[in-house]
Motif scaffolding. Structure first.
Motif, PDB file in Angstrom:
ATOM      1  N   GLY A   1       0.791  -1.227   0.000  1.00  0.00           N
ATOM      2  CA  GLY A   1       0.000   0.000   0.000  1.00  0.00           C
ATOM      3  C   GLY A   1       0.818   1.268   0.000  1.00  0.00           C
ATOM      4  O   GLY A   1       0.262   2.363   0.129  1.00  0.00           O
TER       5      GLY A   1
ATOM      6  N   ARG B   1      -1.855   4.055  -0.195  1.00  0.00           N
ATOM      7  CA  ARG B   1      -3.175   3.534  -0.561  1.00  0.00           C
ATOM      8  C   ARG B   1      -3.853   4.369  -1.637  1.00  0.00           C
ATOM      9  O   ARG B   1      -5.037   4.665  -1.577  1.00  0.00           O
ATOM     10  CB  ARG B   1      -4.053   3.415   0.676  1.00  0.00           C
ATOM     11  N   GLY B   2      -3.038   4.791  -2.619  1.00  0.00           N
ATOM     12  CA  GLY B   2      -3.591   5.474  -3.780  1.00  0.00           C
ATOM     13  C   GLY B   2      -3.573   6.973  -3.726  1.00  0.00           C
ATOM     14  O   GLY B   2      -3.756   7.628  -4.751  1.00  0.00           O
TER      15      GLY B   2
ATOM     16  N   LYS C   1      -0.577   3.537   7.913  1.00  0.00           N
ATOM     17  CA  LYS C   1      -1.541   3.740   6.836  1.00  0.00           C
ATOM     18  C   LYS C   1      -2.912   4.096   7.398  1.00  0.00           C
ATOM     19  O   LYS C   1      -3.308   3.604   8.447  1.00  0.00           O
ATOM     20  CB  LYS C   1      -1.602   2.483   5.959  1.00  0.00           C
TER      21      LYS C   1
ATOM     22  N   SER D   1     -11.962   4.864  -2.262  1.00  0.00           N
ATOM     23  CA  SER D   1     -10.915   3.854  -2.369  1.00  0.00           C
ATOM     24  C   SER D   1     -11.241   2.698  -1.449  1.00  0.00           C
ATOM     25  O   SER D   1     -11.773   2.903  -0.351  1.00  0.00           O
ATOM     26  CB  SER D   1      -9.558   4.464  -1.995  1.00  0.00           C
TER      27      SER D   1
ATOM     28  N   GLY E   1      -9.472  -1.392  -0.412  1.00  0.00           N
ATOM     29  CA  GLY E   1      -8.347  -2.260  -0.681  1.00  0.00           C
ATOM     30  C   GLY E   1      -8.147  -3.304   0.393  1.00  0.00           C
ATOM     31  O   GLY E   1      -8.874  -3.381   1.385  1.00  0.00           O
TER      32      GLY E   1
ATOM     33  N   GLU F   1      -4.735  -5.705   2.246  1.00  0.00           N
ATOM     34  CA  GLU F   1      -3.288  -5.879   2.404  1.00  0.00           C
ATOM     35  C   GLU F   1      -3.005  -7.101   3.271  1.00  0.00           C
ATOM     36  O   GLU F   1      -3.777  -7.407   4.205  1.00  0.00           O
ATOM     37  CB  GLU F   1      -2.654  -4.650   3.061  1.00  0.00           C
TER      38      GLU F   1
ATOM     39  N   ILE G   1      -5.408  -2.281  -4.365  1.00  0.00           N
ATOM     40  CA  ILE G   1      -5.996  -0.947  -4.227  1.00  0.00           C
ATOM     41  C   ILE G   1      -6.921  -0.686  -5.412  1.00  0.00           C
ATOM     42  O   ILE G   1      -6.525  -0.840  -6.564  1.00  0.00           O
ATOM     43  CB  ILE G   1      -4.915   0.152  -4.208  1.00  0.00           C
TER      44      ILE G   1
ATOM     45  N   ALA H   1      -8.786   2.580  -6.286  1.00  0.00           N
ATOM     46  CA  ALA H   1      -8.979   3.981  -5.899  1.00  0.00           C
ATOM     47  C   ALA H   1      -9.308   4.792  -7.138  1.00  0.00           C
ATOM     48  O   ALA H   1      -8.541   4.808  -8.104  1.00  0.00           O
ATOM     49  CB  ALA H   1      -7.716   4.530  -5.237  1.00  0.00           C
TER      50      ALA H   1
ATOM     51  N   THR I   1      -0.862   4.626  -8.801  1.00  0.00           N
ATOM     52  CA  THR I   1      -1.508   3.623  -7.942  1.00  0.00           C
ATOM     53  C   THR I   1      -1.667   2.296  -8.679  1.00  0.00           C
ATOM     54  O   THR I   1      -2.557   2.152  -9.524  1.00  0.00           O
ATOM     55  CB  THR I   1      -2.885   4.132  -7.495  1.00  0.00           C
TER      56      THR I   1
ATOM     57  N   LYS J   1      -2.989  -1.436  -9.045  1.00  0.00           N
ATOM     58  CA  LYS J   1      -4.095  -2.186  -8.431  1.00  0.00           C
ATOM     59  C   LYS J   1      -3.548  -3.356  -7.630  1.00  0.00           C
ATOM     60  O   LYS J   1      -4.082  -3.700  -6.558  1.00  0.00           O
ATOM     61  CB  LYS J   1      -5.060  -2.662  -9.513  1.00  0.00           C
TER      62      LYS J   1
END
Length: 834
Positions: A152, A168-169, A212, A677, A679, A681, A701, A703, A725, A727
């Motif tokens: 991320g 995270r984007g 994050k 967004s 996601g 992880e 991700i 976003a 970003t 994916k």
């Protein structure tokens, strides 16, 4: 003002500077279960920040300890740590310790993200933490290399003056002095977030933590979507040191090391560390020099002073100088003479060896900590920081003398934080405090150009370059029907104009964050931060001294690009009051597994957008974050596994768009409406022997900008993916250290990283992107007597060609430029410990 602050500061803590009357001595011997002495074991009294190491006989001694009861921690790599409560009397206390051999302790298990030492498993935040060994083992000195191992987290570095940091984007990369970054970068508790001064070399590092999700409660007004905290090694009560030197292809030369020593026994300690890291550019510029190289020299010195049994002072000074060659913004439209438009082959950029960066960053931090009692302590963090940079770049990416710019950035800041920490009966713990932050910065952009070339760019860009040579037009075309009275007008060979943005901000915070154990298994955390900020923005254009025919033609007299402010500095100021916070729960399923959930609100401060023609105040950018996850620690700290899922909802999402509009180059922050967004992880570490381990992580991700804004209007960027970003991304690596004999160990450290397709602009143009690719790195070598290390490294071992950025300033004129990623690097390094 400075005198009053100093007087207040000294008065506040003067009552704590009292030496103890009654002291004792702690001594003993540390051995294995077999009775063999252990040399180099650490003996630490955490509450006093006092410690020592055992000698060749396993013996240790700590003098002048105030009479009281303390928790003594004894540790040595490969053995279980012992924590024992001991009462020190006025005389001599003898205590021997027997250490039991254990499994290898994974790095990143212990973190300080919530302003106190905790196991990662017990913190309700998605955190990735890497310590000294991992950073050393990977040969990592730059953010972008470290980011490959953090799910991320992405870092793009065009140059150390121009990083793009993505969590995270969400990207934070604006160099505008008026814009606050979305991702906070902290160094020993001090914000270094402003883009042009945020990149520092990772040498002699204790730990790097990447948090994050919104972290405003913990890290302040700029941590809208996350934070990276760099914790440097401080001075210790020991004599130690190390030196590493290396040489590689492209004339890469590395020299780094540190030295630590007590200056006054058990009272005053000193540490110095330095690095010189240089590499020639890997893109040849046929106009002169090479591009995409590196040259950094940095120095750090720190002192730790044990003022008394309850009070310590850390003083840390950092200085870094970067003078790399220029960045290869290579045109994807016009090929150099006898070349092609491939970003990874040679370029022909105007000004040759004039391209490059000259940046200096320095700062001083003082951390004063006082233990009030067994429950309370107070920490004062005072810091001053400054940076100056001048980067020269060719924005059209060709030999044409059209878009040659400098970016001259300056910034200074002062911060003061007081934080009270408490831990009551292991049920109620947390901190509260106040923070003051001041910053003053500017970004000056001079443009030097040949009007004869710029005319071709504006009027007929197809012929900006022909067969590798710049096409010049001495005059405007003799076409009265098109150009009227300007038909055939003379064009100058040289002209200049510039613009400057200014930002000066004051902010004051009050904050509190506390956790309470509702049961033995369930705890809740609540954090709040209120901020009062005064934001001041300015903008000024320095007009061309020689108005040209182009300026009249484009209706922008006396300038070609920058609309005149008529010699005035346009200024605006506003004051804002805001609040952010978080609520989290932690549930211990058992001693090995913990579940967590968080809801938090993040904020990016309002932007005052000042241009020559208008002043707009953009709303503060708000994100609501919802996250659930689980963390585990098994097999006596040998196996760590984390996973989490999250969803973000953004409003008033701000983006900086550079475009050529109505004869003007406009680069301003705009409000692009709503975005979202979500996601997933996962990360794992496993130590399969005491000295060998494995890690792997994966990030997903999704976003993008929403279809409609808050008013129900269709959004121009609807459905577009956030820039930079991927994916999908993952990394995997091994640290294998078989012992050949008692004095010789072999190591092999391969890593592989992958990220899927990324777009470099939020417009998601297909040609301004990079398809998915993977990179293989490895390090191999020998360790002799745990003192000498001889290694060989190869990064990008498969010599994969890729780009790290595209579009850029040239894209605003319809001629995008592309920056090549690093090719195969290899070399050898020798390290000596003493």
């Amino acid at each position: 003002m400075h005198f009053k602050f100093l007087l207040t500061f000294l008065t506040l803590f003067s009552v704590t500077i009292i030496n103890s009357q009654n002291t004792g001595v702690l001594k003993g011997v540390i051995t294995t279960e077999q009775g063999e002495p252990i040399m180099g074991a650490n003996v630490h009294i955490k509450s006093l920040s006092v410690g020592t190491t055992s000698n060749e006989d396993g013996a240790f001694i700590i003098k002048r300890i105030a009479s009281n009861s303390y928790n003594i921690e004894v540790s040595y790599l490969g053995y279980n740590t012992i924590i024992k409560k001991i009462t020190i009397s006025n005389s001599q206390t003898i205590m021997n310790f027997i250490l039991k051999e254990s499994s290898y302790m994974l790095e990143g298990v212990v973190i300080t993200s919530q302003k106190r030492e905790q196991k990662n498993k017990d913190v309700p935040i998605a955190i990735t933490s890497y310590g000294t060994d991992f950073i050393e083992n990977q040969g990592t000195f730059e953010y972008d290399a470290l980011s490959e191992y953090v799910p991320g987290f992405q870092v793009q570095i065009q140059s150390v003056n121009n990083p793009g940091i993505v969590i995270r984007g969400i990207t934070s990369d604006s160099g505008d002095s008026r814009v606050e970054p979305r991702v906070s970068i902290f160094q020993d508790g001090v914000s270094i977030s402003k883009s042009r001064g945020s990149v520092v070399e990772l040498y002699d590092i204790e730990r790097v933590e990447v948090l994050k999700g919104p972290q405003g409660t913990l890290f302040g007004r700029g941590a809208q979507i996350g934070a990276m905290h760099i914790i440097q090694n401080k001075a210790k009560n020991e004599t130690s040191g190390a030196v590493k030197v290396g040489y590689g292809n492209f004339n890469q030369f590395l020299a780094t090391g540190h030295y630590n020593a007590p200056l006054v026994d058990d009272k005053l300690f000193f540490r110095a560390a330095a690095i010189y890291n240089k590499r020639d550019g890997f893109i040849k510029n046929i106009s002169g020099g090479n591009l995409n190289g590196k040259e950094t020299v940095a120095f750090r010195t720190s002192f730790k002073y044990l003022i008394n049994d309850d009070t310590t002072l850390d003083l840390i000074a950092n200085w870094q100088k970067d003078t790399p060659p220029g960045t290869s913004f290579k045109s994807g439209t016009f090929a150099p003479l006898k070349g092609d438009t491939n970003p990874n082959t040679f370029a022909d950029l105007e000004r040759g060896e004039e391209l490059g960066l000259d940046r200096t960053v320095y700062g001083v931090t003082a951390i004063l900590k006082h233990e009030l009692n067994d429950t309370w302590d107070v920490t004062s963090t005072t810091a001053y920081r400054k940076f100056n940079s001048d980067e020269a770049f060719d924005a059209d990416g060709t030999v044409a003398p059209a878009l040659f710019f400098h970016e001259i950035s300056k910034g200074k800041q002062f911060s003061q934080e007081f934080r009270f920490n408490f831990d009551t009966d292991d049920k109620f713990r947390g901190f509260f405090g106040t923070n003051f932050f001041y910053e003053d910065g500017s970004q000056h952009v001079p443009w030097e150009y040949n009007e004869q070339s710029v005319a071709m760019l504006f009027l007929n860009p197809t012929f900006l370059v022909s067969n590798g040579f710049s096409v010049l037009s001495p005059n405007l075309p003799d076409d009265p029907a098109t150009f009227g009275a300007l038909s055939g007008a003379f064009l100058k060979q040289f002209n200049t104009e510039s613009n400057t943005n200014f930002g000066e901000n004051y902010s004051g915070d009050v904050f509190a964050d506390a956790s309470y154990d509702l049961t033995d298994k369930l705890s809740v955390t609540l954090g709040l931060r209120a901020t009062l900020e005064n934001i001041n923005a300015g903008y000024q254009v320095t007009d061309s001294e020689n108005p040209s025919a182009l300026s009249y033609l484009l209706g922008n007299n006396p300038n070609v690009l920058f609309t005149s402010t008529n010699g005035k500095k346009i200024e605006a100021s506003e004051t804002f009051l805001s609040a952010v916070g978080r609520f989290a729960i932690n549930y211990d399923i058992n001693d090995n597994i913990t579940l967590f959930g968080t809801t938090s609100r993040g904020r990016r401060p309002n932007v005052i957008s000042v241009t020559a023609t208008e002043t707009n105040i953009l709303s503060d950018e708000i994100v609501w974050s919802y996250e659930i996850g689980g963390k585990s620690l098994f097999l006596n700290n040998r196996l760590q596994f984390d996973m989490n899922a999250y969803m973000y909802a953004y409003s008033n999402f701000q983006t900086t768009i550079t475009k050529f509009e109505n004869g003007n180059l406009v680069s301003t922050p705009e409000d692009s409406g709503n975005a979202s967004s979500f996601g997933f992880e996962a990360a794992a570490q496993y130590a399969f022997t005491k000295s060998s381990s494995f890690f792997a992580n994966y990030g997903y991700i999704d976003a993008s900008f929403d279809d409609k804004d808050t008013n129900g209007n269709e959004q121009a960027l609807a459905g577009n993916t956030f820039r930079l970003t991927p994916k999908h991304s993952f990394s995997i690596g091994f640290n294998i250290n078989p012992k050949i004999n008692e004095n010789l160990e072999f190591f092999f450290r391969p890593t592989y990283t992958y990220k899927s397709k990324v777009f470099f602009e939020e417009t998601n143009l297909p040609n301004i992107s990079q398809e998915g690719f993977g990179i293989l790195n490895y390090r191999v070598g020998l360790t002799i007597n745990k003192t000498y290390e001889l290694g060989f490294y190869m990064n990008n071992a498969l010599d994969k060609q890729y780009i790290v950025d595209a579009g850029n300033t040239g894209g605003a004129f319809g001629i995008p430029t592309f920056i090549a990623g690093a090719p195969r690097f290899f070399g050898a390094q020798l390290k000596v410990k003493f």
